[in-house]
Design an enzyme around this catalytic site. Sequence first.
Site, PDB file in Angstrom:
ATOM      1  N   ARG A 192     -46.010  29.495   9.139  1.00  0.00           N
ATOM      2  CA  ARG A 192     -46.608  28.541   8.207  1.00  0.00           C
ATOM      3  C   ARG A 192     -45.575  27.476   7.859  1.00  0.00           C
ATOM      4  NH1 ARG A 192     -50.650  30.004   9.842  1.00  0.00           N
ATOM      5  NH2 ARG A 192     -52.472  30.903   8.790  1.00  0.00           N
TER       6      ARG A 192
ATOM      7  N   HIS B 185     -49.411  23.105  16.581  1.00  0.00           N
ATOM      8  CA  HIS B 185     -50.117  24.292  16.062  1.00  0.00           C
ATOM      9  C   HIS B 185     -50.895  24.988  17.185  1.00  0.00           C
ATOM     10  CE1 HIS B 185     -51.683  26.077  12.058  1.00  0.00           C
ATOM     11  NE2 HIS B 185     -51.733  26.999  13.012  1.00  0.00           N
TER      12      HIS B 185
END
Length: 310
Positions: free
Chosen positions: A225, A273
Amino acid sequence: MIDVLFSAGGARWPAYAEALPAAFAAKGLKVRLHRDHDRPEAVDYLVHAPNGSVEDFSPFVNAKAVLNLWAGVEKLVGNPTLTQPLTRMVDAGLQEGMVEWVTGHVLRHHLGMDRWITDQRPLWEPVIPPLARNRRVTVLGLGALGAACAQALAALNFRVTGWSRRPKEVPGVACLSGADGLEAALVQAEICVLLLPQTPATEALLNADTLALMPRGAFLLNPGRGPLVDDDALLAALDSGRIAHATLDVFRVEPLPADHPFWAHPRVTVTPHIASETRPETASEVIAENIRRGEAGEPFLYLVDRNAGY
């Protein structure tokens, strides 16, 4: 008949419209799968993603669970309308994809492959490749993804240390926990992999103080994250040489803004991502199993602890 609302966004619908019914049938479940529902009180389960169509869960008064398609639930745990049981996604496809991304980039930095990829006219000097048994890797976060990555690296003969906030045991991995354990894990982290959940307790866990604990010339991988890292502190550590290179897949703002310093920094690799993604086929099997459990009165898999945030 079980009513299931797919509230995970229209772009995902075509794949799941095929995969979910097949998974339900394999479990012997009779399900009506909907993209929209004009009677929310009739919905038994929501298959959800945080960018989906539902933000207010209060009309779903009879829903037995909200089944999240993502591993991360930080965008859901604070929603005051979500009072139903919430599960997170742990599936084989997501886990395998993360293991492959992490293993690939650990090997890339361990072997110094960037030098040979970018320098097309290398000097033909003798080079003794390093061995994994001489490289210390630290994995921060020993949940399903972190533990799988740590074990995969240990299987390649890396000296792997894992750290988690609460004590855990992972075969083949030296496991540490707590504040003292974090310091001990970082001082030996020649390569550090971040796979912690995003919670108030993990916000900027890697900051100026903790980055300074790592060996000079260490490598950082963050497929977990974005908010786990203090961006300014990382840039300073890169400029000073404390961190030799950072390979980052997640960011505080996504997509990463065009003017962010990470784009131009010579010691940063940005990936968009892509470290791992929920696969419809394997994720649908987990969703179907949890609905089967809900209907049978059995405990749900991967139930979220609201207090812990994951």
